[in-house]
Design an enzyme around this catalytic site. Structure first.
Site, PDB file in Angstrom:
ATOM      1  N   GLN A   1     -38.732  30.580 -28.539  1.00 16.63           N
ATOM      2  CA  GLN A   1     -37.317  30.222 -28.434  1.00 16.63           C
ATOM      3  C   GLN A   1     -36.992  29.644 -27.052  1.00 16.63           C
ATOM      4  O   GLN A   1     -36.205  28.703 -26.924  1.00 16.63           O
ATOM      5  CB  GLN A   1     -36.455  31.451 -28.720  1.00 16.63           C
ATOM      6  CG  GLN A   1     -36.537  31.920 -30.168  1.00 16.63           C
ATOM      7  CD  GLN A   1     -35.898  33.287 -30.384  1.00 16.63           C
ATOM      8  OE1 GLN A   1     -35.908  34.130 -29.488  1.00 16.63           O
ATOM      9  NE2 GLN A   1     -35.358  33.517 -31.563  1.00 16.63           N
TER      10      GLN A   1
ATOM     11  N   CYS B   1     -30.229  35.276 -31.595  1.00 19.87           N
ATOM     12  CA  CYS B   1     -29.345  36.286 -32.201  1.00 19.87           C
ATOM     13  C   CYS B   1     -29.047  37.425 -31.242  1.00 19.87           C
ATOM     14  O   CYS B   1     -28.029  38.106 -31.370  1.00 19.87           O
ATOM     15  CB  CYS B   1     -29.990  36.836 -33.470  1.00 19.87           C
ATOM     16  SG  CYS B   1     -29.829  35.703 -34.859  1.00 19.87           S
ATOM     17  N   ASN B   2     -29.954  37.649 -30.287  1.00 17.92           N
ATOM     18  CA  ASN B   2     -29.797  38.797 -29.399  1.00 17.92           C
ATOM     19  C   ASN B   2     -29.312  38.447 -28.003  1.00 17.92           C
ATOM     20  O   ASN B   2     -29.008  39.332 -27.216  1.00 17.92           O
ATOM     21  CB  ASN B   2     -31.119  39.559 -29.282  1.00 17.92           C
ATOM     22  CG  ASN B   2     -31.485  40.229 -30.579  1.00 17.92           C
ATOM     23  OD1 ASN B   2     -30.614  40.637 -31.337  1.00 17.92           O
ATOM     24  ND2 ASN B   2     -32.769  40.320 -30.871  1.00 17.92           N
ATOM     25  N   ARG B   3     -29.241  37.162 -27.667  1.00 22.67           N
ATOM     26  CA  ARG B   3     -28.809  36.806 -26.322  1.00 22.67           C
ATOM     27  C   ARG B   3     -28.315  35.367 -26.262  1.00 22.67           C
ATOM     28  O   ARG B   3     -28.731  34.508 -27.044  1.00 22.67           O
ATOM     29  CB  ARG B   3     -29.937  37.005 -25.312  1.00 22.67           C
ATOM     30  CG  ARG B   3     -31.051  35.987 -25.381  1.00 22.67           C
ATOM     31  CD  ARG B   3     -32.114  36.230 -24.316  1.00 22.67           C
ATOM     32  NE  ARG B   3     -32.811  37.470 -24.572  1.00 22.67           N
ATOM     33  CZ  ARG B   3     -32.731  38.559 -23.795  1.00 22.67           C
ATOM     34  NH1 ARG B   3     -31.985  38.527 -22.703  1.00 22.67           N
ATOM     35  NH2 ARG B   3     -33.381  39.647 -24.099  1.00 22.67           N
TER      36      ARG B   3
ATOM     37  N   GLY C   1     -28.927  47.190 -46.146  1.00 20.94           N
ATOM     38  CA  GLY C   1     -28.240  47.689 -44.964  1.00 20.94           C
ATOM     39  C   GLY C   1     -28.332  46.632 -43.873  1.00 20.94           C
ATOM     40  O   GLY C   1     -29.331  45.933 -43.762  1.00 20.94           O
TER      41      GLY C   1
END
Length: 430
Positions: free
Chosen positions: A121, A52-54, A190
């Site tokens: 991962q 999700c981040n890279r 949120g």
């Protein structure tokens, strides 16, 4: 004789907004993109990582710019414009690529420094690439080295021991209150950066389910997809409270989104099972009076700040140690790569000398295959010993570092002296 260049291309949470990362993410898995690179002649070995981040592509090649253009064209041009791609993509080559990979594996480049999920991962992505034989001698060595570097950082430092963000501290507090998060269900209210940080760590701590509630449903869907969770509308908040164990709220609402009178009937439906609230929004999302209800534990951002500040200096010290370990391991791998450049010359030199010695022995003694076994073994040992003595000095010259003579120049000297590039060297070195 020039060895392949190691190249790493990527985007991450530091360089690229989520809206662009989503388009580049390998959402269909690794199978299709790995296959898409198989027929690229410009690329020798390759490996893909998507979280999700890279999103990162690691590969070896001879022509960096040509290989880069072909890889990006094959993987991403249908998803984003060339302008967006060039604006956000980062590139590391050789030693810098090695260092970046080691930092990623050791979680120094993660959104939450010290988290453990990224190593799993990396290993999962490597399994896919290795299974399809996309990696080879260099990347197999490099990726396995990155795993051992991460393990060394984890065992020799306390990089993951202290919470250094509000979201991280919130999750650590939840873990301590429940004695562990295995089997727990979490509701994130949120879908901004704070919620994203909390979700990153929650998944690493073993929560069963992540539910995301947000005023904009699509934003909730996007975040939930990253963590195999589910999205709900903000209007479903009270219904979801009956099912979850932890609520972390971080909206930008100017008003309270939950009041004491809203939560009281929910606790009756829950048969007073404990419910843990963490309010990390400013201004606050949750009515402080909620804390007066039985079996409810409410903490706000001020409760977490003290924990973070105490831990920040400790984490900084551990990060310094981790970077020193990575620098050491990066240097070791660089030496391995340099030695590998001389390997073809070493193999060719040794084979040529042995061939010459063997030819002279057989000229004098006759064919070795016609001898008695004991005599033949004795002569084989003699050939090996003579070969070893003859190549000892040139090999030492290649393997010993010289401040004034580069490895490339030393290799050229040995190849010239022993005529290893000569077209008539089939009789061995002169």
């Amino acid at each position: 004789m020039r060895r392949d260049t190691i190249v790493l291309l990527g985007v991450n949470h530091k360089t690229t907004p989520l809206a662009v990362r989503e388009k580049l993410a390998l959402s269909s898995g690794y199978e299709e993109p790995l296959r898409a690179l198989q027929d690229l002649k410009e690329v020798r070995e390759y490996y893909l990582l998507s979280t999700c981040n890279r999103v990162e592509i690691l590969f070896t090649c001879q022509n960096v710019e040509l290989a880069k253009a072909r890889v990006l064209e094959r993987l991403f041009t249908s998803a984003v414009s060339a302008e967006d791609l060039n604006q956000h993509i980062y590139q590391h080559v050789n030693d810098d690529a090695v260092g970046h990979l080691f930092q990623v594996a050791a979680s120094l480049d993660s959104m939450i420094v010290g988290e453990t999920q990224i190593l799993g991962q990396l290993k999962e992505a490597y399994r896919h690439a290795a299974k399809k034989r996309c990696t080879g001698f260099i990347l197999n060595k490099l990726l396995h080295k990155s795993f051992s570097v991460a393990k060394r950082v984890r065992s020799e430092t306390r990089i993951g021991a202290s919470a250094v963000s509000i979201s991280y501290a919130a999750v650590e507090l939840a873990r301590k209150i429940f004695g562990g998060l295995d089997g727990k269900k979490v509701l994130l209210v949120g879908a901004g950066e704070m919620a994203e940080l909390a979700a990153e760590h929650l998944v690493g701590q073993g929560v069963t389910e992540v539910v995301v509630a947000n005023r904009t449903l699509q934003r909730a869907v996007d975040l939930a997809r990253c963590y195999n969770g589910r999205a709900v509308a903000l209007e479903e908040l009270l219904d979801q409270l009956q099912q979850v164990d932890i609520l972390i709220s971080s909206t930008g609402s100017p008003d309270l989104i939950l009041r004491k009178e809203d939560v009281r009937p929910v606790m009756r439906e829950r048969r007073n099972r404990p419910l843990f609230f963490i309010d990390i929004a400013v201004p606050r999302d949750l009515d402080p009076a909620i804390n007066d209800l039985d079996n409810i534990y409410l903490y706000d951002i001020d409760d977490l700040h003290n924990v973070v500040e105490m831990n920040r200096s400790e984490r900084d010290k551990e990060a310094i140690k981790a970077k020193r370990i990575i620098a050491e391991e990066q240097l070791k791998f660089g030496k391995w790569l340099a030695n590998m450049e001389s390997t073809p010359t070493i193999i060719q030199l040794r084979a040529g000398v042995e061939k010459l010695v063997r030819a002279e022995v057989e000229k004098t003694m006759g064919r070795l295959n016609n001898m008695e076994e004991m005599d033949r073994q004795g002569l084989e040992k003699m050939i090996a010993a003579i070969t070893g003595k003859m190549v000892y000095h040139p090999l030492s010259y290649l393997k010993t570092e010289h401040h004034c003579i580069s490895l490339h120049d030393r290799i050229k000297t040995v190849r010239d002296l022993y005529q290893l590039d000569s077209s008539d060297n089939d009789q061995g070195p002169a």
